[in-house]
Structures are given as structure tokens and as C-alpha cells.
Design a protein around this motif. Structure first.
Motif, PDB file in Angstrom:
ATOM      1  N   HIS A  16      91.839 -28.030  36.086  1.00  0.00           N
ATOM      2  CA  HIS A  16      92.420 -29.370  36.050  1.00  0.00           C
ATOM      3  C   HIS A  16      93.844 -29.344  36.597  1.00  0.00           C
ATOM      4  N   GLU A  17      94.058 -30.129  37.612  1.00  0.00           N
ATOM      5  CA  GLU A  17      95.374 -30.368  38.218  1.00  0.00           C
ATOM      6  C   GLU A  17      95.933 -29.176  38.995  1.00  0.00           C
ATOM      7  N   GLN A  18      95.780 -27.963  38.451  1.00  0.00           N
ATOM      8  CA  GLN A  18      96.273 -26.762  39.120  1.00  0.00           C
ATOM      9  C   GLN A  18      95.262 -25.639  38.929  1.00  0.00           C
ATOM     10  N   TRP A  19      95.192 -24.742  39.912  1.00  0.00           N
ATOM     11  CA  TRP A  19      94.263 -23.611  39.844  1.00  0.00           C
ATOM     12  C   TRP A  19      94.493 -22.807  38.561  1.00  0.00           C
ATOM     13  N   GLY A  20      93.407 -22.550  37.854  1.00  0.00           N
ATOM     14  CA  GLY A  20      93.469 -21.715  36.668  1.00  0.00           C
ATOM     15  C   GLY A  20      93.735 -22.458  35.381  1.00  0.00           C
ATOM     16  N   THR A  21      93.977 -23.763  35.455  1.00  0.00           N
ATOM     17  CA  THR A  21      94.290 -24.537  34.248  1.00  0.00           C
ATOM     18  C   THR A  21      93.011 -25.109  33.657  1.00  0.00           C
ATOM     19  N   HIS A  22      92.664 -24.642  32.459  1.00  0.00           N
ATOM     20  CA  HIS A  22      91.438 -25.082  31.785  1.00  0.00           C
ATOM     21  C   HIS A  22      91.707 -26.065  30.651  1.00  0.00           C
ATOM     22  N   ASP A  23      92.824 -25.884  29.979  1.00  0.00           N
ATOM     23  CA  ASP A  23      92.927 -26.370  28.604  1.00  0.00           C
ATOM     24  C   ASP A  23      93.865 -27.558  28.406  1.00  0.00           C
ATOM     25  N   LEU A  24      93.951 -28.466  29.365  1.00  0.00           N
ATOM     26  CA  LEU A  24      94.740 -29.667  29.141  1.00  0.00           C
ATOM     27  C   LEU A  24      94.054 -30.526  28.076  1.00  0.00           C
ATOM     28  N   PRO A  25      94.788 -30.969  27.052  1.00  0.00           N
ATOM     29  CA  PRO A  25      94.158 -31.715  25.958  1.00  0.00           C
ATOM     30  C   PRO A  25      93.398 -32.947  26.426  1.00  0.00           C
ATOM     31  N   GLU A  26      93.919 -33.634  27.449  1.00  0.00           N
ATOM     32  CA  GLU A  26      93.273 -34.871  27.892  1.00  0.00           C
ATOM     33  C   GLU A  26      91.914 -34.631  28.547  1.00  0.00           C
ATOM     34  N   ASN A  27      91.603 -33.371  28.850  1.00  0.00           N
ATOM     35  CA  ASN A  27      90.317 -33.064  29.467  1.00  0.00           C
ATOM     36  C   ASN A  27      89.332 -32.436  28.488  1.00  0.00           C
ATOM     37  N   ALA A  28      89.678 -32.429  27.213  1.00  0.00           N
ATOM     38  CA  ALA A  28      88.808 -31.807  26.212  1.00  0.00           C
ATOM     39  C   ALA A  28      87.446 -32.477  26.160  1.00  0.00           C
ATOM     40  N   GLY A  29      87.392 -33.783  26.372  1.00  0.00           N
ATOM     41  CA  GLY A  29      86.118 -34.497  26.324  1.00  0.00           C
ATOM     42  C   GLY A  29      85.163 -34.040  27.414  1.00  0.00           C
ATOM     43  N   LEU A  30      85.697 -33.870  28.624  1.00  0.00           N
ATOM     44  CA  LEU A  30      84.858 -33.407  29.727  1.00  0.00           C
ATOM     45  C   LEU A  30      84.373 -31.984  29.480  1.00  0.00           C
ATOM     46  N   THR A  31      85.258 -31.126  29.004  1.00  0.00           N
ATOM     47  CA  THR A  31      84.873 -29.743  28.725  1.00  0.00           C
ATOM     48  C   THR A  31      83.771 -29.691  27.683  1.00  0.00           C
ATOM     49  N   ALA A  32      83.903 -30.517  26.626  1.00  0.00           N
ATOM     50  CA  ALA A  32      82.877 -30.559  25.579  1.00  0.00           C
ATOM     51  C   ALA A  32      81.553 -31.073  26.132  1.00  0.00           C
ATOM     52  N   ALA A  33      81.619 -32.092  27.002  1.00  0.00           N
ATOM     53  CA  ALA A  33      80.395 -32.643  27.587  1.00  0.00           C
ATOM     54  C   ALA A  33      79.695 -31.619  28.465  1.00  0.00           C
ATOM     55  N   LEU A  34      80.472 -30.884  29.273  1.00  0.00           N
ATOM     56  CA  LEU A  34      79.885 -29.838  30.114  1.00  0.00           C
ATOM     57  C   LEU A  34      79.237 -28.749  29.263  1.00  0.00           C
ATOM     58  N   SER A  35      79.935 -28.330  28.204  1.00  0.00           N
ATOM     59  CA  SER A  35      79.388 -27.298  27.322  1.00  0.00           C
ATOM     60  C   SER A  35      78.106 -27.752  26.659  1.00  0.00           C
ATOM     61  N   ALA A  36      78.052 -29.024  26.247  1.00  0.00           N
ATOM     62  CA  ALA A  36      76.863 -29.546  25.596  1.00  0.00           C
ATOM     63  C   ALA A  36      75.676 -29.596  26.549  1.00  0.00           C
ATOM     64  N   LEU A  37      75.926 -30.033  27.787  1.00  0.00           N
ATOM     65  CA  LEU A  37      74.848 -30.074  28.776  1.00  0.00           C
ATOM     66  C   LEU A  37      74.345 -28.678  29.101  1.00  0.00           C
ATOM     67  N   ALA A  38      75.283 -27.733  29.230  1.00  0.00           N
ATOM     68  CA  ALA A  38      74.901 -26.356  29.541  1.00  0.00           C
ATOM     69  C   ALA A  38      74.069 -25.758  28.404  1.00  0.00           C
ATOM     70  N   ALA A  39      74.423 -26.103  27.156  1.00  0.00           N
ATOM     71  CA  ALA A  39      73.687 -25.596  26.000  1.00  0.00           C
ATOM     72  C   ALA A  39      72.253 -26.133  26.000  1.00  0.00           C
ATOM     73  N   VAL A  40      72.089 -27.410  26.357  1.00  0.00           N
ATOM     74  CA  VAL A  40      70.752 -27.998  26.447  1.00  0.00           C
ATOM     75  C   VAL A  40      69.942 -27.289  27.538  1.00  0.00           C
ATOM     76  N   GLU A  41      70.588 -27.037  28.672  1.00  0.00           N
ATOM     77  CA  GLU A  41      69.915 -26.362  29.781  1.00  0.00           C
ATOM     78  C   GLU A  41      69.451 -24.971  29.377  1.00  0.00           C
ATOM     79  N   ARG A  42      70.277 -24.255  28.599  1.00  0.00           N
ATOM     80  CA  ARG A  42      69.908 -22.916  28.150  1.00  0.00           C
ATOM     81  C   ARG A  42      68.880 -22.930  27.019  1.00  0.00           C
ATOM     82  N   GLY A  43      68.642 -24.107  26.461  1.00  0.00           N
ATOM     83  CA  GLY A  43      67.741 -24.204  25.325  1.00  0.00           C
ATOM     84  C   GLY A  43      68.373 -23.789  24.031  1.00  0.00           C
ATOM     85  N   ALA A  44      69.708 -23.784  24.003  1.00  0.00           N
ATOM     86  CA  ALA A  44      70.416 -23.359  22.802  1.00  0.00           C
ATOM     87  C   ALA A  44      70.444 -24.484  21.765  1.00  0.00           C
TER      88      ALA A  44
END
Length: 241
Positions: free
Chosen positions: A213-241
Motif C-alpha cells: 500500500h502506497e509504497q513498496w513493502g508497506t503491508h500494515d497501514l491501518p486504513e487497509n486492514a479491511g482489504l487485508t482481512a477480506a483477501l485473507s478470508a477469500l484465500a481461506a475459502v479457496e484453501r478449504g480452511a
């Protein structure tokens, strides 16, 4: 908010199904011929790929002759033997067990190329990134691959060639770049997971770790927590977790 440009739920689901169920097919080809109507549809889909400056740098070279397929297979076999020696012992053992092409098995082979001289030396959008024409041709590959999956056809990308040898085998002028050599046909089945993933060659990387987000290597900006959670949830469904 309703989006009048969005596809219907069923249409959208079909697009994502094609994306997530696309596979690189090597060993499941059937001898059944591909109907001209199907082949025409997937070629037209490839031709509708985006291209920088609308230069449309691709050509589609169809191979159905066993003689030509055998010529291509021979140059693959030489390059494949060389490639096997490039890996460490533990990888080489896995490599030797993988079927990495369906050149002789698939009823249709297709080489998608890039003519880097098309539209002249100065192309809109390629003035500062000259490789954009190559990337445009790769978009044609992906369009064709997804359209083929929707048609129930398998596609396998063979890339273990010396470029000049492939050009010579197919009579391609040396200023034309072979982008993808594809094997196309009906298949007995599509695998649930990519073959290299199932074989333990490499795992699928977690998508949430690949998004910055915004700069290379930046993962953890608080305002992007929703997107990160959504991606993790979709990935978990894909893995069957």
C-alpha cells in the motif's frame, strides 16, 4: 450502491470460475478434434486482448500437422534434457517425473507471436516502456486461455525451447518473437489444483502478503486492514480452511 455496469451474479460467477479453474494441461488431452467454431471463438477472444497503442502485435500460428508437431517436440526434448541438469538434485528428481508438454497429444498446437515492428518505431504508450508490446501479446494468451476453459478445452503452455530453434521449426522470421507455444484440445479432466502445486514443486503464495500500500513493502497501514482481512478470508475459502 447498484452498479449498472456490473454483470449479473451468474455472469460474474462464470468469469471467476474460468479464472480459478483454468489449468496448465499436459497429460489429459483427448484425440477428439476441436470444432472450427470453438477454435474461431477462442482466437477472436485472443484478438480482443488489450494492446498498447492498439498496435495488436500478435499473430496466431496454428499447427495441426503431425510432422510439424514432431519437429517442435524434438527441439523441446533437447531443451528439456538441458533444463533438467540446471536444477539441484532434489528438484531434478521431481522435474524428471513431470510431464511438461502435450505437443503430440493435443490435436491443435498454437504459437502466439509478437511483431515488435508493427505500427512503426514510435507507438503510443510504448515510448518509454518498449516491452509493452510483449506484455500486450501475453494478454492475448490469457484471453485465449480463459475462453478455452469456458469452452471446456484444455490449454498447456510449453516454454522449454531455444527461441531460435522454435522460430526455425515454424518458419518464423527472427525479428518476430514467439510469446507462447500452446497445446489445445479436449481433455479427460481438469485437475483440482495446479499440477506443480500438487507435485510439491512450489506452493501458492498468500495473496495478502503480495499486496503493498502506497509504497513498496508497506503491508500494515491501518486504513487497509479491511482489504487485508477480506483477501485473507477469500484465500481461506479457496484453501478449504
Amino acid at each position: 450502491m447498484e452498479n449498472q455496469h456490473a454483470f449479473s451474479d451468474a455472469e460474474r460467477a462464470a468469469v471467476y470460475r474460468a479464472i480459478f479453474n483454468r489449468r496448465d494441461v499436459r497429460g489429459q488431452f483427448l484425440p477428439d478434434p476441436v470444432a472450427d467454431e470453438q477454435l474461431a471463438r477462442i482466437l477472436l477472444a485472443a484478438h480482443h486482448a488489450p494492446s498498447v497503442g492498439f498496435m495488436q502485435p500478435w499473430n496466431f500460428l496454428l499447427v495441426r500437422s503431425l510432422t510439424v508437431k514432431q519437429r517442435v517436440h524434438d527441439i523441446f526434448a533437447q531443451a528439456n534434457a538441458e533444463a533438467a541438469q540446471m536444477f539441484p538434485d532434489e528438484k531434478r528428481e521431481i522435474y524428471s517425473q513431470l510431464k511438461l508438454q502435450g505437443i503430440l497429444d493435443a490435436p491443435v498446437n498454437l504459437c502466439i507471436t509478437c511483431d515488435r515492428s508493427r505500427s512503426g518505431p514510435v507507438v503510443l504508450g510504448r515510448t518509454h516502456m518498449p516491452t509493452m508490446d510483449l506484455y500486450s501479446s501475453v494478454c492475448a494468451v490469457q484471453n485465449l486461455w480463459l475462453a478455452a476453459r469456458a469452452e471446456g478445452l484444455g490449454v498447456g503452455w510449453v516454454s522449454i525451447f531455444h527461441e531460435k530453434a522454435l522460430q526455425d521449426a515454424l518458419g518464423i522470421p527472427h525479428h518476430i518473437v514467439p510469446i507462447a507455444y500452446l497445446c489445445i484440445g479436449h481433455v479427460s479432466h481438469f485437475k483440482d489444483r495446479p499440477e506443480l502445486e500438487s507435485a510439491g514443486w512450489l506452493p501458492r503464495l498468500p495473496v495478502e502478503e503480495l499486496v503493498f500500500h502506497e509504497q513498496w513493502g508497506t503491508h500494515d497501514l491501518p486504513e487497509n486492514a479491511g482489504l487485508t482481512a477480506a483477501l485473507s478470508a477469500l484465500a481461506a475459502v479457496e484453501r478449504g480452511a
